[in-house]
Design a protein around this motif. Structure first.
Motif, mmCIF file in Angstrom:
data_model
loop_
_atom_site.group_PDB
_atom_site.id
_atom_site.type_symbol
_atom_site.label_atom_id
_atom_site.label_comp_id
_atom_site.label_asym_id
_atom_site.label_seq_id
_atom_site.Cartn_x
_atom_site.Cartn_y
_atom_site.Cartn_z
ATOM 1 N N THR A 125 0.842 -1.206 0.000
ATOM 2 C CA THR A 125 0.000 0.000 0.000
ATOM 3 C C THR A 125 0.874 1.252 0.000
ATOM 4 O O THR A 125 0.670 2.161 0.778
ATOM 5 C CB THR A 125 -0.922 0.031 1.234
ATOM 6 O OG1 THR A 125 -0.116 -0.075 2.403
ATOM 7 C CG2 THR A 125 -1.928 -1.081 1.214
ATOM 8 N N GLU A 145 -3.011 -1.518 -4.040
ATOM 9 C CA GLU A 145 -3.763 -1.514 -2.791
ATOM 10 C C GLU A 145 -3.687 -0.169 -2.067
ATOM 11 O O GLU A 145 -4.443 0.074 -1.130
ATOM 12 C CB GLU A 145 -3.270 -2.628 -1.856
ATOM 13 C CG GLU A 145 -3.456 -4.022 -2.416
ATOM 14 C CD GLU A 145 -4.898 -4.502 -2.379
ATOM 15 O OE1 GLU A 145 -5.575 -4.264 -1.371
ATOM 16 O OE2 GLU A 145 -5.345 -5.092 -3.371
ATOM 17 N N TYR A 199 -5.753 -5.519 5.613
ATOM 18 C CA TYR A 199 -4.656 -4.605 5.267
ATOM 19 C C TYR A 199 -3.475 -4.652 6.234
ATOM 20 O O TYR A 199 -2.363 -4.305 5.863
ATOM 21 C CB TYR A 199 -5.180 -3.161 5.182
ATOM 22 C CG TYR A 199 -6.056 -2.935 3.971
ATOM 23 C CD1 TYR A 199 -5.503 -2.873 2.693
ATOM 24 C CD2 TYR A 199 -7.432 -2.824 4.111
ATOM 25 C CE1 TYR A 199 -6.308 -2.690 1.584
ATOM 26 C CE2 TYR A 199 -8.241 -2.637 3.002
ATOM 27 C CZ TYR A 199 -7.665 -2.563 1.734
ATOM 28 O OH TYR A 199 -8.461 -2.393 0.643
ATOM 29 N N CYS A 207 -11.127 -9.096 0.164
ATOM 30 C CA CYS A 207 -11.179 -7.643 0.199
ATOM 31 C C CYS A 207 -12.471 -7.189 0.901
ATOM 32 O O CYS A 207 -13.556 -7.640 0.538
ATOM 33 C CB CYS A 207 -11.153 -7.133 -1.236
ATOM 34 S SG CYS A 207 -10.675 -5.432 -1.330
#
Ligand SMILES: [Zn+2]
Length: 363
Positions: A125, A145, A199, A207
């Motif tokens: 991310t 992401e 995450y 997700c």
């Protein structure tokens, strides 16, 4: 205004980096893996697109509408530099940020120095710059992401903001208040678990897709997402334009940290310029605060995150941003900024308390 079309050499270079990222993530069977992932993730991202589109219907934001329409056409015509390893939606977010940045440059000579950019499909991310001299320019890679994490984190936060329009009768964006009824807190805690598992740990590979329901929430979401994508794009572009040492070799930690502040400042100035040009309201300047909060939690909960040495602590970047915001804002916006800062500190406490509880029971 057009986004430059990259040369075939640059596209080949981008594709090689993308393939390597896929190989590292999935191993040799990465193409099969991708086929599995694309349909569901695309559905998820289509949903964002639909939501964004619904915000533009009332016609109060011609610039955004025009940009999105341009992007859609570009994506379908494959005029954009879109390799088969790139998510259409992620690339669209990136292109939207680039177009907005191009319209907001504070110095026309920056237009010549804008780096190439592309997305990477990995589960990271963050964003990174490769100083490879394609077309004499570096390339910024945004991990896919990054955008969806910010989307979901914004949703998490926004669920806690009360729509106060009916109570006060005036512009409901100025009087931020928290929704702290037990029902909301229960839902947010549940969504925080989804977020954390996906995450911040490897516990879930699904997700999360918790949705916002009201037009008020979706409006704020659209503004924050736009602002965060712009800020991240402008920060990374700032590193390239300000000619920072992109490889990081032979640079002291102090210099690298100062370069981070410089890139933040560069992004701040452009975000403010964008607000003026696009006649955006002050909420657009608040997006980066949410982004820094997201980052602070990431520093706390993602194991082995080795950024602390080269990057300044995010809390320092946040403090600098808020100081700048308060010193540069229009007097009419002082109240809304003050209200928001009070609110966001409480929002952050609620979210981090949820994460802390999950963290202590998770392996
Ligand atoms: Zn940076």
């Amino acid at each position: 205004m057009e986004i430059p079309i990259y040369s075939s050499e640059t596209i080949a270079y981008i594709e090689s980096i993308q393939k390597r990222a896929l190989f590292n993530t999935f191993g040799p069977a990465y193409e099969d893996k991708l086929a599995e992932i694309f349909p569901s993730t695309n559905m998820f991202l289509d949903h964002i697109e639909t939501q964004l589109e619904s915000e533009f219907k009332d016609g109060n934001d011609d610039l955004k509408y025009e940009l999105e329409a341009q992007l859609k056409n570009k994506a379908t015509d494959e005029i954009v530099n879109l390799t088969k390893y790139e998510f259409t939606q992620h690339k669209s977010i990136l292109n939207a940020a680039e177009l907005k940045f191009r319209r907001s440059v504070v110095d026309p000579k920056y237009l010549e120095q804008i780096p190439c950019s592309a997305t990477l499909h990995s589960f990271e991310t963050n964003a990174e710059i490769h100083p490879y001299p394609t077309e004499d320019k570096p390339t910024i890679f945004f991990h896919g992401e990054l955008f969806s994490a910010n989307l979901m984190f914004c949703k998490l936060i926004i669920q806690l903001i009360q729509d106060t329009k009916d109570e006060t009768g005036k512009d409901h964006y100025t009087s931020f208040r928290i929704k702290d009824d037990p029902e909301t807190l229960k839902i947010v805690t549940l969504n925080a678990i989804y977020f954390y598992n996906y995450y911040y740990s490897d516990i879930s590979d699904t997700c999360p897709s918790y949705n916002l329901s009201s037009p008020f929430e979706n409006n704020i979401l659209a503004i924050f997402l736009d602002s965060i994508a712009f800020f991240i794009y402008a920060h990374e572009t700032g590193h390239a334009i300000l000619e920072h040492n992109l490889s990081g070799r032979g640079t002291s930690i102090e210099t690298m940290q100062n370069e981070e502040y410089e890139a933040d400042r560069f992004a701040m100035i452009h975000l403010r310029n964008y607000c003026g040009i696009a006649k955006e309201n002050v909420l657009t300047l608040l997006g980066p605060i949410i982004f820094f909060r997201y980052h602070m939690l990431r520093e706390r909960y993602v194991p082995g995150l080795d950024e602390v040495n080269t990057h300044p602590q995010t809390i320092t970047r946040l403090i600098k941003y808020v100081e700048w915001l308060q010193s540069k804002c229009h007097p009419n916006d002082e109240e809304i900024i003050k209200n928001f800062l009070q609110l966001e500190e409480r929002l952050f406490t609620i979210i981090s308390t949820s994460f802390e509880r999950i963290h202590t029971i998770a392996p």
